[in-house]
Design a protein around this motif. Structure first.
Motif, PDB file in Angstrom:
ATOM      1  N   ARG A   1      40.228  44.230  47.838  1.00  0.00           N
ATOM      2  CA  ARG A   1      41.745  44.431  47.818  1.00  0.00           C
ATOM      3  C   ARG A   1      42.489  44.667  46.506  1.00  0.00           C
ATOM      4  NH1 ARG A   1      42.030  41.521  52.849  1.00  0.00           N
ATOM      5  NH2 ARG A   1      41.650  43.019  54.454  1.00  0.00           N
TER       6      ARG A   1
ATOM      7  N   ASP B   1      45.132  38.226  46.467  1.00  0.00           N
ATOM      8  CA  ASP B   1      44.444  38.912  47.640  1.00  0.00           C
ATOM      9  C   ASP B   1      43.190  38.171  47.902  1.00  0.00           C
ATOM     10  OD1 ASP B   1      45.563  41.593  48.098  1.00  0.00           O
ATOM     11  OD2 ASP B   1      44.890  41.801  45.938  1.00  0.00           O
TER      12      ASP B   1
ATOM     13  N   ASN C   1      46.254  42.873  54.762  1.00  0.00           N
ATOM     14  CA  ASN C   1      47.263  42.924  53.729  1.00  0.00           C
ATOM     15  C   ASN C   1      48.370  44.106  53.997  1.00  0.00           C
ATOM     16  OD1 ASN C   1      45.839  44.918  52.648  1.00  0.00           O
ATOM     17  ND2 ASN C   1      46.553  44.622  50.675  1.00  0.00           N
TER      18      ASN C   1
ATOM     19  N   SER D   1      49.765  43.232  46.254  1.00  0.00           N
ATOM     20  CA  SER D   1      49.712  43.009  47.684  1.00  0.00           C
ATOM     21  C   SER D   1      51.294  42.461  47.990  1.00  0.00           C
ATOM     22  CB  SER D   1      48.803  42.128  48.265  1.00  0.00           C
ATOM     23  OG  SER D   1      47.467  42.918  48.574  1.00  0.00           O
TER      24      SER D   1
ATOM     25  N   ASN E   1      49.796  39.039  52.394  1.00  0.00           N
ATOM     26  CA  ASN E   1      48.566  38.805  52.699  1.00  0.00           C
ATOM     27  C   ASN E   1      48.328  37.869  53.768  1.00  0.00           C
ATOM     28  OD1 ASN E   1      46.324  39.910  51.259  1.00  0.00           O
ATOM     29  ND2 ASN E   1      47.508  39.394  49.472  1.00  0.00           N
TER      30      ASN E   1
END
Lengths: 265, 954
Positions: free
Chosen positions: A91, A115, A170, A179, A182
């Motif tokens: 991610r 992440d 996310n 993000s 999450n």
């Protein structure tokens, strides 16, 4: 303004330097945080961790040990890294950053929008931290709630958690966005129920947090209907409104993300 | 401290400061291939290097971190002057546009192919995931990597990556390597920042923290006393000369409403003081020593606030007109500290009501049109402020050469830049030379003079060479952005779907100064209304001053916003009529041969020229696009939360401004029969230099490599208005074409005497030969004949291109989106951009222009947005918080299609291609979201939060 750049060759030397130089010194791992324009602290002294080792990924009968200086990209390319952790690392979409950032540095930066931290907490990861006097183990869950500057040397995932289901999700605006929210959840599947759930969310508080009330509501009980679960999670977070979304949006969305992990997996 | 590092296999030692970033160290040591687009945020990847085998951002590394390590830069790729397989693949695939990110992309490809000899699309996405390219839309990189892979094993591997057009032509309509490409893939000195000489000064600007305030007092004493500070300019000692920063033809339809520094600041980031110093560090330090006392005023941020009775006035100074002052002009209430607003001619502004400009017009009788209608739809659509984000920020390097000022510029308008600087410096234009270097992305933002005049003035005053480069934050708050607009659209139609009336009431927010304040909003009408054939059309445009960051030109100009409003409104009307949107468009759209009377009232500050459509590819574009996306089929997703929808929009742009634009070129025959082309055209990376070279190669039947060219240097090349309004192909291309034709006449005239045959019996044939009935003569022989002591001299021809005709490009964009109704997320699954650009002169580059324009505007539609707080401060003036599309945002199925038309007025049938590509995404995506969910997204961006609110989820 960095006045001195230190390159210790051992953990002991690094810790001694930190103790000597005090709060105006920072450990430097990959540099993606500390060297970033927006890093809030301007240290006088940097202690590079690159020369102290900690780049191995090893397994014992009980656990997988990730050296703090292992690069995120190397984690992705290593067979010992559990798939659920690889999913979380991916991610962080920017490969240039994954090629520079270390796992220890990422954990130490302790960002709410991380992440990776939610997944690590969901799999009960522990840290090995070293001070002048001792080497100790601390649960990541406890580490993130306290501002610590101790040197992280390892991230440890017990093999016992490998029988758990660990999933994460996310929300971000675009592929390379940091993000905004999450969620990571781990649990043991028991028929239609789940047992010992760990529900971790990022982006709704200063640090990544565990939703204990949600965990208790789910543990060993019949799964609520999806909308109730979404509401349960939403009701247990208090995000703030900022440029990335209103509090109302984040509350709603984090519930949706969490529920989707249990209903879509 | 001393470090040792091996760079491109050569061991080196450097003395460095521990704070010095590796990127800065490398550039200090003349390794220019590492670029900078994000000021050490790690978000653009332009500074990528290979460090101990991994691709990393050198902006996030301190120099001690590379001690003892091994670095490779793009310099390592080519041996001597020979290009590597990867470099030629990039050129042949057309992925080198501005070239600023090219070294990073090349290094990434090298790493990928070293590790994986058969990479998938996902592998490629991962490899390029950290590198920001604003030009190309990334799609062609997949083919470039595939080609490079093949060439690594077979250096002679050739594959056709773009369609070809016009069998009868040799180079036009064929993929040919970009003429500036080799320089860019080698990472040679090409950009302004590469031209800076040792010993040059740095310039930094003290910017206002307030959106609206008077400078009561400013004290620079302490700053001036700092060793190394060369000069400081404030409103007290700057020239009392008003100008507008818009790079438009003179006289501009934009008010002269600013000085270099005004006593009043009108946006957060407005200029307060300039500091010239020996080093960047000293300049930055000096800024902190300047004391400013502000009288803070209430900021005006929105159209509503600006239009409100009694609103604070942004410009309450003297209002003057060069010509056409209204009889009721009243300056009795003017505030001296506000300075002046000077209109070159009336554009119906009224700064006393915060109105910078306004215009109304139409055809037919709008009331009659609505009376005739069976169904009426009326709705308002809004767009927010987005930023152009070229990877290379605004940058300039100025220096004196004798008594002349030389400006190395990254600009779209070299001649306007020279004119504006001459005015401010109060010198004649012959004292200034502007050299347009390679431009690392412009997208309209470099049509305005936003920093060049500052450095020019300071160099003129001090005599010192000066380097001035915007930070990424300055790029957001002090360069150019899209005007926020609110557009009310009212449509009337008969039951059968035939439009009877179209009314657009448009309000725009120009921010603190009136750059393009008339023309961008008008363009929203002039590039959207003529798409529909309707007898009764009316538009009203009002542009307001405010205290938001400055606006101006951005690729597409006003068209993306007008297109969004009108196209989406047409879909809403079609729904009311119970009609398929595609059928509605087909029923009402413009055709080949349609007469566009509406253009008469859509001139830029004067009467426009009605046009008969000379070529229109909309029919085939709609037909092919509908087939590609399987328009009639309703797609379903396995996930019950996800709905899939399809949308379409028809689009147009212009090809320059008939009756306003002008371009020139000169072609000369050299001694050996090769050619030198001097083009005024400004290549921003779009391939214009290649295009003009092709014009000459085609007419004079020579190889492209036998033509060298220089473009956009005000000392060397003839005048050109610049690269804006999609004028490059039509105007600069036609000028080169005309110059080549003129030279052809001269060549034939000389050859006629040499061959002793009449000119009408002669023909120019490839390669560079004049063929007579029985004999021929080469260009080389002709040149030697004319250049000898008894000859007529070197054969040179210059030509101009102006026109009152338009070559209008058209297109149809289709998309398919998946909307997660639970999360609000929108995924663009398919995007098909079918565009008619006449003859695509450079097909592979034309495709890249389309992909780039589309992806930018997918970003605008879904997530790009400048966010201001209540004080007018931009909260996301960086590439971490302001999101731009990266390679992982590319639609899964992304196709640009060149629809073949041959325009009778364009050079070899060519029309423009780039800006139009920005006009389809917002309406097509909004339509697709409606098709998926039943909600109308009437403000962009279509964020998850907005969608959830529309769905009633939050």
């Amino acid at each position: 303004m960095v006045l001195e750049f230190y390159k210790p060759t051992s953990i002991t030397e690094a810790i001694a330097l930190k103790n000597k130089l005090g709060s105006e010194a920072l450990y430097l791992a990959g540099g993606t945080e500390v060297n970033n324009l927006f890093f809030p602290v301007k240290p006088k002294y940097l202690i590079s961790l690159e020369g102290i080792g900690l780049k191995a990924i090893e397994e014992t009968d009980e656990a997988i040990h990730f050296g703090a200086n292992v690069l995120l990209q190397d984690l992705l390319e290593n067979n010992l890294t559990p798939d659920f952790l690889k999913v979380a690392i991916k991610r962080l979409v920017n490969k240039n950053i994954r090629n520079m950032a270390t796992l220890g540095g990422h954990v130490a930066s302790n960002k709410s929008c991380s992440d990776i931290i939610p997944t690590l907490i969901a799999c009960k990861a522990a840290l090995e931290v070293v001070t002048e006097n001792e080497t100790k183990s601390i649960l990541l869950k406890d580490y993130v709630t306290h501002e610590k500057t101790d040197l992280i040397t390892k991230i440890i995932i017990s093999k016992k958690v490998l029988n758990r289901t660990v999933v994460s999700n996310n929300y971000c605006r675009s592929a390379n966005d940091v993000s905004i929210l999450n969620v990571a959840i781990s649990y043991v599947k028991e028929g239609a129920n789940i047992r010992e759930p760990i529900v971790v969310v990022g982006g709704v508080a200063k640090h990544v947090i565990c939703l204990t009330a949600v965990e208790e509501a789910l543990d060993g009980k019949e799964m609520p209907v999806r909308e109730d679960l979404e509401k349960l999670v939403s009701d247990n977070v208090s995000p703030i409104t900022d440029i990335r979304g209103t509090a109302a949006f984040k509350k709603y969305e984090v519930g949706v993300l969490a529920a989707s992990l249990l209903f879509n997996n | 401290m001393k470090i040792k590092v091996t760079i491109n296999d050569i061991p080196r030692e450097y003395y460095t400061d521990p704070n010095e970033k590796v990127r800065d160290l490398l550039r200090r040591e003349a390794i220019t291939r590492v670029r900078d687009g994000c000021d050490s945020q790690g978000s653009c990847g332009a500074c990528s290097i290979i460090l101990n085998g991994k691709l990393v951002n050198s902006c996030l590394l301190l120099s001690p971190q590379i001690d003892g390590k091994e670095i490779y830069t793009v310099e390592h790729l080519s041996k001597n002057r020979e290009l590597s397989a990867i470099q030629t693949a990039f050129l042949d695939a057309g992925v080198v546009q501005c070239g600023y990110c090219t070294p990073a992309m090349l290094l990434a490809t090298k790493k990928l192919l070293e590790e994986n000899n058969n990479p998938t699309r996902e592998n490629m996405k991962d490899t390029f995931s950290g590198i920001f390219c604003r030009c190309t839309g990334y799609e062609q990189y997949f083919k470039a990597v595939d080609l490079a892979k093949e060439r690594l094993s077979d250096p002679h591997y050739v594959v056709k990556l773009a369609p070809e057009f016009r069998e009868n032509l040799r180079v036009v309509g064929k993929a040919k390597r970009k003429v500036d490409g080799p320089k860019l893939v080698r990472g040679e000195r090409a950009f302004v920042e590469d031209m800076v000489e040792p010993g040059s000064c740095y310039l930094k600007v003290l910017r206002s923290p307030h959106a609206h305030a008077y400078i009561k007092d400013i004290d620079t004493t302490e700053a001036e006393a700092l060793p190394g500070v060369v000069h400081i300019v404030t409103h007290k000692n700057c020239p009392d000369i008003y100008y507008n920063q818009a790079g438009q033809g003179f006289p501009e339809p934009s008010p002269y409403d600013r000085k270099l520094i005004s006593e009043k600041v009108r946006h957060v980031g407005d200029r307060v003081a300039f500091v010239v110093a020996e080093t960047k560090k000293i300049a930055e330090h000096a800024l902190t020593k300047i004391k400013v006392d502000y009288e803070i005023l209430k900021p005006v941020l929105s159209i509503d606030e600006a239009a409100k009775e009694g609103a604070p006035l942004i410009h309450n100074g003297n209002i003057e007109y060069v010509v056409g002052a209204p009889d009721d002009l009243d300056n009795s209430c003017a505030e001296k500290r506000d300075g002046k607003v000077i209109y070159q001619f009336p554009i119906h502004g009224n700064p006393r009501k915060n109105i910078a400009a306004s215009v109304s017009g139409g055809i037919g009788d709008i009331d009659v049109g609505f009376k005739e209608a069976d169904v009426i739809h009326e709705q308002t659509y809004e767009s927010t402020q987005v930023q152009c984000t070229p990877v290379e920020p605004h940058v300039v390097y100025t220096r004196m050469e004798g008594d002349r000022l030389v400006i190395h510029a990254s600009t779209q308008v070299p001649w306007h830049l020279r004119r504006i600087c001459a005015r401010i410096l109060d010198i004649s234009e012959n004292k200034i030379r502007v050299i347009k270097e390679r431009v690392g992305g412009g997208f309209g933002s470099k049509q305005d003079i936003v920093l060049e005049e500052v450095a020019a003035y300071c160099t003129w005053v001090t005599g010192r060479s000066i380097f001035f480069r915007f930070t990424r934050e300055e790029e957001f708050i002090s360069s150019r952005t899209r005007h926020p607009m609110r557009i009310k659209v009212k449509l009337g139609a008969k039951k059968d779907g035939k439009l009877t009336a179209i009314k657009m009431d448009l309000e725009a927010n120009t921010g603190p100064y009136g750059s393009h304040c008339l023309t961008v909003p008008m363009n929203a009408c002039s590039k959207s209304l003529p798409l529909f054939l309707c007898d009764h059309v009316k538009f009203n445009v009002t542009t307001y001053y405010s205290n938001i960051p400055p606006t101006g030109a951005y690729q597409g100009y006003g068209a993306p916003k007008g297109s969004y409003a009108l196209q989406l409104a047409s879909h809403e009307l079609a729904e009311k009529l119970g009609m398929d949107h595609l059928a509605f468009l087909e029923k009402n759209r413009v055709h080949d041969g349609s007469m566009l009377e509406i253009l008469r009232c859509l001139g830029e500050g004067r009467e426009g020229i009605p046009q008969k459509v000379s070529s229109c590819g909309l029919g085939p574009a709609l037909e092919q696009g509908a087939k590609m996306i399987n328009w009639a089929a309703k797609e379903k997703c396995d996930d019950p939360d996800v709905s899939i929808g399809k949308g379409v929009a028809i689009i147009q742009q212009g090809s320059g401004l008939p009756g306003l634009d002008s371009a020139n070129a000169t072609v000369s025959l050299l001694g050996d029969g090769t050619l030198m082309l001097l083009s005024g055209g400004t290549d921003l990376g779009t391939g214009l230099d290649t295009l003009t070279t092709k014009m000459v190669a085609e007419i004079l039947c020579v190889e492209m490599q036998n033509i060298s060219m220089i473009s956009a240097d005000t000392d060397v090349t003839p005048y050109d208005d610049g690269a804006y309004a999609s004028s490059g192909t039509f105007f600069s291309g036609s000028a080169a074409l005309n110059a080549a034709k003129e030279l052809k006449k001269k060549i034939l005239s000389v050859a006629s005497k040499m061959l002793e045959e009449p000119e009408d019996k002669l023909a120019i044939t490839f390669p560079g030969t004049v063929q007579g009935t029985n004999k021929s003569v080469s260009f080389q022989d002709i040149s030697r004949h004319t250049q000898c002591g008894t000859g007529v001299g070197q054969l040179t021809a210059s030509a101009n291109f102006t026109t009152d005709r338009a070559a209008i490009p058209y297109g149809a964009h289709f998309c398919q989106v998946a909307v997660n109704k639970r999360t609000g997320e929108v995924k663009v699954q398919k995007y098909y951009a079918l565009q008619d650009c006449g003859t695509p002169i450079n097909p592979e580059l034309a495709l890249g222009q389309i992909y780039g324009g589309v992806l930018k505007t997918i970003g605008h539609s879904l997530y790009e947005q400048m966010i201001l707080d209540e004080n007018g401060r931009c909260l996301n003036a960086n590439l971490l918080d302001y999101k731009v599309p990266m390679i992982n945002d590319v639609p899964d199925d992304f196709q640009a299609v060149l629809v073949d038309t041959d325009d009778p007025f364009g050079p070899f049938g060519g029309k423009s291609v780039s800006e139009i590509a920005c006009n389809g995404a917002a309406p097509a995506i909004a339509s697709a979201i409606y098709n998926a969910t039943g909600i109308w997204m009437r403000t962009w961006p279509f964020s998850a939060e907005k969608i959830l609110r529309k769905l009633g989820k939050i």
